[in-house]
Design a protein around this motif. Structure first.
Motif, PDB file in Angstrom:
ATOM      1  N   SER A 169     -60.168 169.737  32.117  1.00 37.55           N
ATOM      2  CA  SER A 169     -58.778 169.572  31.690  1.00 37.55           C
ATOM      3  C   SER A 169     -58.044 170.884  31.474  1.00 37.55           C
ATOM      4  O   SER A 169     -56.828 170.927  31.560  1.00 37.55           O
ATOM      5  CB  SER A 169     -58.714 168.709  30.438  1.00 37.55           C
ATOM      6  OG  SER A 169     -59.462 169.286  29.401  1.00 37.55           O
ATOM      7  N   LYS A 170     -58.777 171.971  31.219  1.00 35.34           N
ATOM      8  CA  LYS A 170     -58.051 173.206  30.921  1.00 35.34           C
ATOM      9  C   LYS A 170     -57.212 173.710  32.093  1.00 35.34           C
ATOM     10  O   LYS A 170     -56.279 174.478  31.905  1.00 35.34           O
ATOM     11  CB  LYS A 170     -59.006 174.304  30.437  1.00 35.34           C
ATOM     12  CG  LYS A 170     -59.871 174.960  31.496  1.00 35.34           C
ATOM     13  CD  LYS A 170     -60.664 176.108  30.834  1.00 35.34           C
ATOM     14  CE  LYS A 170     -61.497 176.910  31.805  1.00 35.34           C
ATOM     15  NZ  LYS A 170     -62.656 176.154  32.329  1.00 35.34           N
ATOM     16  N   ALA A 171     -57.517 173.254  33.306  1.00 38.53           N
ATOM     17  CA  ALA A 171     -56.737 173.681  34.472  1.00 38.53           C
ATOM     18  C   ALA A 171     -55.287 173.221  34.367  1.00 38.53           C
ATOM     19  O   ALA A 171     -54.357 173.955  34.714  1.00 38.53           O
ATOM     20  CB  ALA A 171     -57.374 173.146  35.753  1.00 38.53           C
ATOM     21  N   ILE A 192     -51.155 163.804  33.632  1.00 36.22           N
ATOM     22  CA  ILE A 192     -52.163 164.211  34.622  1.00 36.22           C
ATOM     23  C   ILE A 192     -53.529 163.689  34.161  1.00 36.22           C
ATOM     24  O   ILE A 192     -54.304 163.149  34.954  1.00 36.22           O
ATOM     25  CB  ILE A 192     -52.186 165.752  34.774  1.00 36.22           C
ATOM     26  CG1 ILE A 192     -50.840 166.281  35.291  1.00 36.22           C
ATOM     27  CG2 ILE A 192     -53.347 166.195  35.678  1.00 36.22           C
ATOM     28  CD1 ILE A 192     -50.530 165.971  36.728  1.00 36.22           C
ATOM     29  N   LEU A 193     -53.819 163.820  32.876  1.00 39.04           N
ATOM     30  CA  LEU A 193     -55.088 163.309  32.341  1.00 39.04           C
ATOM     31  C   LEU A 193     -55.163 161.798  32.559  1.00 39.04           C
ATOM     32  O   LEU A 193     -56.190 161.249  32.942  1.00 39.04           O
ATOM     33  CB  LEU A 193     -55.220 163.626  30.854  1.00 39.04           C
ATOM     34  CG  LEU A 193     -55.206 165.114  30.449  1.00 39.04           C
ATOM     35  CD1 LEU A 193     -55.500 165.250  28.958  1.00 39.04           C
ATOM     36  CD2 LEU A 193     -56.218 165.928  31.253  1.00 39.04           C
ATOM     37  N   ARG A 194     -54.055 161.132  32.320  1.00 38.35           N
ATOM     38  CA  ARG A 194     -53.992 159.680  32.496  1.00 38.35           C
ATOM     39  C   ARG A 194     -54.258 159.297  33.956  1.00 38.35           C
ATOM     40  O   ARG A 194     -54.945 158.319  34.241  1.00 38.35           O
ATOM     41  CB  ARG A 194     -52.596 159.203  32.088  1.00 38.35           C
ATOM     42  CG  ARG A 194     -52.564 157.888  31.379  1.00 38.35           C
ATOM     43  CD  ARG A 194     -51.166 157.633  30.848  1.00 38.35           C
ATOM     44  NE  ARG A 194     -51.067 157.994  29.444  1.00 38.35           N
ATOM     45  CZ  ARG A 194     -51.518 157.221  28.450  1.00 38.35           C
ATOM     46  NH1 ARG A 194     -52.088 156.066  28.722  1.00 38.35           N
ATOM     47  NH2 ARG A 194     -51.397 157.601  27.206  1.00 38.35           N
ATOM     48  N   LEU A 220     -63.883 163.576  31.757  1.00 39.58           N
ATOM     49  CA  LEU A 220     -63.150 164.784  31.407  1.00 39.58           C
ATOM     50  C   LEU A 220     -64.117 165.856  30.927  1.00 39.58           C
ATOM     51  O   LEU A 220     -65.128 165.549  30.287  1.00 39.58           O
ATOM     52  CB  LEU A 220     -62.179 164.436  30.270  1.00 39.58           C
ATOM     53  CG  LEU A 220     -60.829 165.116  30.241  1.00 39.58           C
ATOM     54  CD1 LEU A 220     -60.076 164.893  31.531  1.00 39.58           C
ATOM     55  CD2 LEU A 220     -60.015 164.618  29.056  1.00 39.58           C
ATOM     56  N   ASP A 221     -63.816 167.106  31.259  1.00 34.45           N
ATOM     57  CA  ASP A 221     -64.536 168.237  30.683  1.00 34.45           C
ATOM     58  C   ASP A 221     -63.568 168.952  29.742  1.00 34.45           C
ATOM     59  O   ASP A 221     -62.480 169.321  30.156  1.00 34.45           O
ATOM     60  CB  ASP A 221     -65.010 169.185  31.795  1.00 34.45           C
ATOM     61  CG  ASP A 221     -65.518 170.499  31.241  1.00 34.45           C
ATOM     62  OD1 ASP A 221     -66.483 170.466  30.464  1.00 34.45           O
ATOM     63  OD2 ASP A 221     -64.950 171.562  31.561  1.00 34.45           O
ATOM     64  N   CYS A 222     -63.983 169.109  28.490  1.00 34.37           N
ATOM     65  CA  CYS A 222     -63.112 169.728  27.493  1.00 34.37           C
ATOM     66  C   CYS A 222     -63.795 170.928  26.866  1.00 34.37           C
ATOM     67  O   CYS A 222     -64.978 170.874  26.560  1.00 34.37           O
ATOM     68  CB  CYS A 222     -62.770 168.729  26.392  1.00 34.37           C
ATOM     69  SG  CYS A 222     -61.803 167.331  26.982  1.00 34.37           S
ATOM     70  N   VAL A 223     -63.044 172.000  26.646  1.00 34.32           N
ATOM     71  CA  VAL A 223     -63.628 173.209  26.074  1.00 34.32           C
ATOM     72  C   VAL A 223     -63.131 173.482  24.648  1.00 34.32           C
ATOM     73  O   VAL A 223     -63.474 174.502  24.065  1.00 34.32           O
ATOM     74  CB  VAL A 223     -63.356 174.436  26.968  1.00 34.32           C
ATOM     75  CG1 VAL A 223     -64.081 174.293  28.303  1.00 34.32           C
ATOM     76  CG2 VAL A 223     -61.867 174.639  27.208  1.00 34.32           C
ATOM     77  N   SER A 224     -62.303 172.582  24.126  1.00 30.54           N
ATOM     78  CA  SER A 224     -61.839 172.756  22.746  1.00 30.54           C
ATOM     79  C   SER A 224     -61.651 171.384  22.119  1.00 30.54           C
ATOM     80  O   SER A 224     -61.528 170.380  22.827  1.00 30.54           O
ATOM     81  CB  SER A 224     -60.510 173.521  22.704  1.00 30.54           C
ATOM     82  OG  SER A 224     -59.477 172.714  23.238  1.00 30.54           O
ATOM     83  N   ILE A 225     -61.603 171.366  20.795  1.00 32.10           N
ATOM     84  CA  ILE A 225     -61.406 170.102  20.088  1.00 32.10           C
ATOM     85  C   ILE A 225     -60.026 169.526  20.434  1.00 32.10           C
ATOM     86  O   ILE A 225     -59.846 168.310  20.544  1.00 32.10           O
ATOM     87  CB  ILE A 225     -61.604 170.301  18.556  1.00 32.10           C
ATOM     88  CG1 ILE A 225     -61.798 168.968  17.868  1.00 32.10           C
ATOM     89  CG2 ILE A 225     -60.473 171.078  17.922  1.00 32.10           C
ATOM     90  CD1 ILE A 225     -63.135 168.350  18.083  1.00 32.10           C
ATOM     91  N   PRO A 246     -64.958 169.764  38.288  1.00 28.58           N
ATOM     92  CA  PRO A 246     -63.958 170.524  39.022  1.00 28.58           C
ATOM     93  C   PRO A 246     -62.600 170.520  38.328  1.00 28.58           C
ATOM     94  O   PRO A 246     -62.150 169.479  37.840  1.00 28.58           O
ATOM     95  CB  PRO A 246     -63.873 169.785  40.363  1.00 28.58           C
ATOM     96  CG  PRO A 246     -64.323 168.395  40.059  1.00 28.58           C
ATOM     97  CD  PRO A 246     -65.286 168.470  38.915  1.00 28.58           C
ATOM     98  N   GLY A 247     -61.971 171.669  38.261  1.00 24.64           N
ATOM     99  CA  GLY A 247     -60.608 171.774  37.739  1.00 24.64           C
ATOM    100  C   GLY A 247     -59.676 172.197  38.862  1.00 24.64           C
ATOM    101  O   GLY A 247     -58.874 171.416  39.376  1.00 24.64           O
ATOM    102  N   LYS A 248     -59.862 173.466  39.257  1.00 26.86           N
ATOM    103  CA  LYS A 248     -59.006 174.055  40.287  1.00 26.86           C
ATOM    104  C   LYS A 248     -58.977 173.224  41.571  1.00 26.86           C
ATOM    105  O   LYS A 248     -57.925 173.004  42.158  1.00 26.86           O
ATOM    106  CB  LYS A 248     -59.534 175.463  40.572  1.00 26.86           C
ATOM    107  CG  LYS A 248     -58.730 176.243  41.554  1.00 26.86           C
ATOM    108  CD  LYS A 248     -59.320 177.640  41.748  1.00 26.86           C
ATOM    109  CE  LYS A 248     -58.854 178.576  40.650  1.00 26.86           C
ATOM    110  NZ  LYS A 248     -59.248 179.963  40.915  1.00 26.86           N
TER     111      LYS A 248
END
Ligand SMILES: *Cc1c(COP(=O)(O)O)cnc(C)c1O
Length: 402
Positions: free
Chosen positions: A47-49, A55-57, A66-71, A259-261
């Motif tokens: 998601s950080k991309a 977009i998430l929806r 989803l891959d998340c790097v923060s709370i 994958p993000g990018k």
């Protein structure tokens, strides 16, 4: 999307403006999914991309995790409708309190260091976890294609596996999966293959392992001639390796990627308007109504973004330096050939889906652009242009004497 559609959107919503081609995102997701022929594949969009809720929806509707790097990214993901078990949390260097918050939200947890592993073993002995491994693989001595180099801050060093195994035994920790994200180029199938072999050999140590997560590193082309990941080709080779490993283990494992990018980079266009053309003895500057406050990759990473003058696409070409309006050097491109530029023209920056809006700031107290998602011919305003109220919202105007 055609240039005329983009010109219309710039007219309708104003500039600067981010536009995302939702149909292309869907196409990318489907191509990725199709490339890996394994029994149990799970894609976690990073998601950080690009973290816009809509977009998430869209990814949620496509069946992505989803891959998340923060709370905060976890909170956005839950708000966008993801099940907590479809979210994988892969932070680096965060406080244990943040891990605890993520645990309480029920997401999958990736442990990136031994200190946190011990704390989890102590406090949450029954929690299944993923272990993030740093393989320290160097290919051909070329740092550009090295994978998780020795000084990388990410993951638990492969050299510390004996200690990790001791802790896991001591606390009876359940290792649900292994994780590796090197951020490096998955272009050379041989390097990728070596990484996979290494992960398989570590996985052999864990009898009950369910899942192997190979992170990302999928490259997209930014300009003609750029190397990029051939997803079909990688998919064929990788699926075979993975299926062979599952056969060896005598059961199916879940294959995960993040994958993000790859998913969103090419779907994004950033539209800016030319404010000023300045001729100097050295060059011609084109100053647009944006800067590194909205798109920092050229200044931050020396990244190349293709630029097109979509207001004048058929005219002769001239050399320009494209700069922003920020009081700080903010050169988007030097000596770039563009169709003759006039003040008021719309310049389109390509590959503006990944790490563009999500890295935007308010430097110079400029407001962030609006974002548009175009889906099946419909343009949807998924973030309105920022207003001054947002800049003021958290500030206290205190009284004092000096
Ligand atoms: C950033 C990140 C990704 C996505 O990388 P891309 O190059 O955008 O595909 C995946 N996994 C983790 C853990 C990340 O930090």
């Amino acid at each position: 999307m055609t240039n005329n559609q983009l010109i219309d959107l710039a007219g309708k919503y104003g500039t600067p403006l981010y536009v995302y081609d939702g149909d292309l995102i869907i196409e990318k997701f489907k191509a990725f999914k199709k490339a890996f022929k394994v029994n149990d594949l799970k894609i976690h969009y990073a998601s950080k991309a690009l973290t816009n809720l809509s977009i998430l929806r869209l990814f949620n509707k496509l069946g992505s995790g989803l891959d998340c790097v923060s709370i905060e990214e976890i909170q956005l993901g839950l708000k966008a409708g993801f099940d907590s078990q479809d979210i994988i949390y892969t932070p680096n260097g965060v406080a244990f309190e943040e891990y605890e918050e993520a645990i309480s939200l029920g997401v999958k947890i990736t442990v990136d260091n031994i200190s946190v592993l011990e704390k989890i073993g102590h406090k949450y002995p029954d929690l299944p976890i993923f272990l993030r491994i740093n393989p320290h693989l160097m290919a051909g001595g070329n740092t550009k294609i090295s994978v998780g180099h020795i000084d990388s801050k990410f993951g638990i060093s492969i050299h510390q596996m004996p200690m990790v195994l001791r802790l896991i035994k001591q606390y009876n920790i359940e290792v649900e999966g292994l994780h590796i994200h090197t951020g490096s180029d998955i272009i050379d199938p041989d390097i990728f293959g070596r990484v996979a072999e290494l992960i398989f050999s570590i996985a052999d140590e864990f009898e009950n392992i369910q899942s192997l997560d190979f992170g990302s590193g999928f490259k997209v082309p930014y300009k003609e001639g750029d190397l990029f990941t051939n997803i079909e080709e990688i998919g064929v080779q990788f699926s075979k390796m993975f299926n062979d490993y599952c056969k060896k283990r005598g059961r199916d494992l879940t294959l995960r990627f993040e994958p993000g990018k790859y998913m969103v980079s090419e779907a994004g266009s950033f539209l800016t308007k030319v404010n000023v053309i300045k001729q100097t003895t050295a060059c011609t500057f084109v100053a647009v109504d944006s800067g590194f406050n909205h798109l920092i990759r050229p200044m931050f990473y020396n990244a190349y973004h293709e630029i097109e003058n979509i207001s004048n696409p058929n005219d002769d070409k001239r050399m320009y330096s494209v700069v922003g309006y920020i009081c700080e050097s903010d050169t988007f491109a030097e000596d770039r050939k563009l169709n003759i530029v006039h003040e008021g023209d719309i310049l389109r920056f390509k590959n503006a889906g990944a790490y563009c809006f999500s890295m935007a700031s308010n430097f110079n107290s400029r407001l962030k652009p609006a974002e548009i998602l175009v889906l099946k011919g419909q343009d949807l305003l998924v973030r309105k242009r920022e207003t001054l109220e947002v800049l003021l919202a958290n500030q206290n105007e205190v009284e004092f004497d000096i």
